[in-house]
Design an enzyme around this catalytic site. Structure first.
Site, PDB file in Angstrom:
ATOM      1  N   ASP A 146       0.841  -1.210   0.000  1.00 54.37           N
ATOM      2  CA  ASP A 146       0.000   0.000   0.000  1.00 54.37           C
ATOM      3  C   ASP A 146       0.871   1.252   0.000  1.00 54.37           C
ATOM      4  O   ASP A 146       0.373   2.373  -0.132  1.00 54.37           O
ATOM      5  CB  ASP A 146      -0.984  -0.009   1.180  1.00 54.37           C
ATOM      6  CG  ASP A 146      -0.293  -0.155   2.517  1.00 54.37           C
ATOM      7  OD1 ASP A 146       0.944  -0.308   2.555  1.00 54.37           O
ATOM      8  OD2 ASP A 146      -1.002  -0.113   3.551  1.00 54.37           O
ATOM      9  N   SER A 147       2.206   1.047   0.091  1.00 51.99           N
ATOM     10  CA  SER A 147       3.142   2.155  -0.114  1.00 51.99           C
ATOM     11  C   SER A 147       2.958   2.736  -1.516  1.00 51.99           C
ATOM     12  O   SER A 147       3.444   3.840  -1.792  1.00 51.99           O
ATOM     13  CB  SER A 147       4.583   1.684   0.089  1.00 51.99           C
ATOM     14  OG  SER A 147       4.839   0.500  -0.633  1.00 51.99           O
ATOM     15  N   ASP A 176      -1.107  -5.949  -0.459  1.00 56.43           N
ATOM     16  CA  ASP A 176      -1.543  -5.390   0.822  1.00 56.43           C
ATOM     17  C   ASP A 176      -3.044  -5.160   0.848  1.00 56.43           C
ATOM     18  O   ASP A 176      -3.614  -4.611  -0.102  1.00 56.43           O
ATOM     19  CB  ASP A 176      -0.885  -4.021   1.033  1.00 56.43           C
ATOM     20  CG  ASP A 176       0.321  -4.097   1.953  1.00 56.43           C
ATOM     21  OD1 ASP A 176       0.384  -5.022   2.779  1.00 56.43           O
ATOM     22  OD2 ASP A 176       1.193  -3.228   1.832  1.00 56.43           O
ATOM     23  N   LYS A 222      -1.453  -9.367   2.454  1.00 53.28           N
ATOM     24  CA  LYS A 222      -0.747  -8.993   3.680  1.00 53.28           C
ATOM     25  C   LYS A 222      -1.701  -8.130   4.503  1.00 53.28           C
ATOM     26  O   LYS A 222      -2.314  -7.203   3.980  1.00 53.28           O
ATOM     27  CB  LYS A 222       0.553  -8.252   3.381  1.00 53.28           C
ATOM     28  CG  LYS A 222       1.289  -7.807   4.648  1.00 53.28           C
ATOM     29  CD  LYS A 222       2.770  -7.528   4.403  1.00 53.28           C
ATOM     30  CE  LYS A 222       3.058  -6.253   3.683  1.00 53.28           C
ATOM     31  NZ  LYS A 222       2.575  -5.009   4.340  1.00 53.28           N
ATOM     32  N   GLU A 256      -1.951  -5.841   8.006  1.00 51.59           N
ATOM     33  CA  GLU A 256      -1.170  -5.186   9.065  1.00 51.59           C
ATOM     34  C   GLU A 256      -1.819  -5.376  10.423  1.00 51.59           C
ATOM     35  O   GLU A 256      -3.037  -5.238  10.563  1.00 51.59           O
ATOM     36  CB  GLU A 256      -1.068  -3.678   8.788  1.00 51.59           C
ATOM     37  CG  GLU A 256      -0.026  -3.348   7.758  1.00 51.59           C
ATOM     38  CD  GLU A 256       0.270  -1.855   7.676  1.00 51.59           C
ATOM     39  OE1 GLU A 256      -0.055  -1.101   8.615  1.00 51.59           O
ATOM     40  OE2 GLU A 256       0.833  -1.450   6.649  1.00 51.59           O
ATOM     41  N   GLU A 261       8.673  -4.940  10.691  1.00 50.47           N
ATOM     42  CA  GLU A 261       9.154  -3.635  10.213  1.00 50.47           C
ATOM     43  C   GLU A 261       9.648  -2.786  11.376  1.00 50.47           C
ATOM     44  O   GLU A 261       8.932  -2.614  12.375  1.00 50.47           O
ATOM     45  CB  GLU A 261       8.027  -2.909   9.450  1.00 50.47           C
ATOM     46  CG  GLU A 261       8.468  -1.540   8.941  1.00 50.47           C
ATOM     47  CD  GLU A 261       7.564  -0.941   7.868  1.00 50.47           C
ATOM     48  OE1 GLU A 261       6.582  -1.599   7.444  1.00 50.47           O
ATOM     49  OE2 GLU A 261       7.848   0.200   7.450  1.00 50.47           O
TER      50      GLU A 261
HETATM   51  O1  KIV Z   1       3.606  -1.281   1.696  1.00 49.37           O
HETATM   52  C1  KIV Z   1       4.787  -1.641   1.763  1.00 49.37           C
HETATM   53  O2  KIV Z   1       5.643  -1.235   0.968  1.00 49.37           O
HETATM   54  C2  KIV Z   1       5.157  -2.562   2.823  1.00 49.37           C
HETATM   55  C3  KIV Z   1       6.600  -2.914   2.958  1.00 49.37           C
HETATM   56  C4  KIV Z   1       7.345  -1.793   3.562  1.00 49.37           C
HETATM   57  C5  KIV Z   1       6.802  -4.169   3.717  1.00 49.37           C
HETATM   58  O3  KIV Z   1       4.327  -3.000   3.550  1.00 49.37           O
END
Ligand code: KIV
Length: 262
Positions: A43-44, A82, A111, A113, A180
């Site tokens: 989600d970055s 994510d 993924k 969180e 992280e």
């Molecule tokens: O969204 C992302 O890029 C991440 C990584 C930093 C693991 O969750």
């Protein structure tokens, strides 16, 4: 790596896992030509590709759009996506519809969180046949709650909490956990106590794998220089230089040449 069994195998054979983020087709094509094991549509994307100041702004349609773009360029590499901000906290229907979109776009796992208040939900997703990667330590979607993007687990109480939740996540059925921004010693302790692989970012050298944001490792984020980051390319300067040379060549009437014309 092709599926979650490869994660388990790598852990048992003590083979290190590499993962990078990816949000688009052309980067996915380059990654496909490397030995990098797995790809995360993080989600970055909301920050790196869309310029938002945090991952809170990622939406499910944004994520699915990037997953589909990556999938079109990726060959035989494990693809994780994510779940965006609050998608897993708005009830089962929204959760499962969100997962449905990511998996149909090409993800092989999601993924999620955090773990607090989420263990039953994570178990439900796993039992629905969807592999889940956990994410503990600094969970950027909660940065307002955490008071910023900072190192987590620095005191014994918070370190124990992260370790206990790692175990709970393992019991809930996740196949791997991203750690992280936690101290190396804590990441080591967690990694040694678990039968599933840990993948670290800012978590030191003792995890079972490492993940970085692609644009960070390529040095494209000019002013982003956290201690944990190694830049493998000065991408910002090199791309800027290429653009300047194109600009100059055109303005000096050096491009296109006869050879580059019909
Ligand atoms: O969204 C992302 O890029 C991440 C990584 C930093 C693991 O969750």
């Amino acid at each position: 790596m092709k599926n979650i069994l490869d994660f388990a195998r790598k852990k048992s054979e003590r083979e290190i896992i590499t993962m990078v983020t990816c949000y688009d087709t052309w980067s996915a094509r380059i990654i496909s030509d490397t030995q990098v094991d797995a790809v995360l549509v993080g989600d970055s994307a909301s920050m790196v590709m869309h310029g938002f100041d945090s991952t809170v702004h990622a939406e499910i349609d944004m994520m699915a759009y990037h997953v589909a773009a990556v999938k079109r360029g990726l060959s035989s590499r494990f693809l994780v996506a994510d779940l965006p901000f609050l998608a897993h906290r708005k009830g089962k229907r929204i959760l499962m519809n969100s997962i449905d979109k990511l998996m149909k776009a090409g993800a092989q796992a999601v993924k999620i969180e955090g773990a607090d208040g989420m263990l039953d939900t994570i178990e439900y997703v796993v039992k629905s046949g969807v592999p889940v990667m956990g994410h503990l330590g600094l969970t950027p979607q909660s940065h307002h709650q955490l008071g910023g993007f900072k190192l987590q687990g620095t005191e014994s109480e918070s370190a124990n909490r992260i370790q206990v939740f790692s175990k709970h996540l393992e019991n809930a059925g996740v196949f791997s956990i991203v750690l992280e921004m936690v101290p190396s010693a804590l990441a080591k302790r967690i990694t040694e106590s678990m039968s599933i692989p840990t993948i670290g970012i800012g978590a030191g050298p003792f995890t079972d794998g490492q993940v970085l944001v692609l644009q960070d490792l390529l040095g494209l984020s000019k002013d982003f220089e956290p201690k944990f980051l190694r830049k493998y390319l000065d991408g910002y300067s090199q791309i800027k230089d290429a653009l300047e040379r194109f600009n100059q060549d055109v303005k000096n009437r050096n491009f296109p040449s006869d050879k580059e014309s019909y």
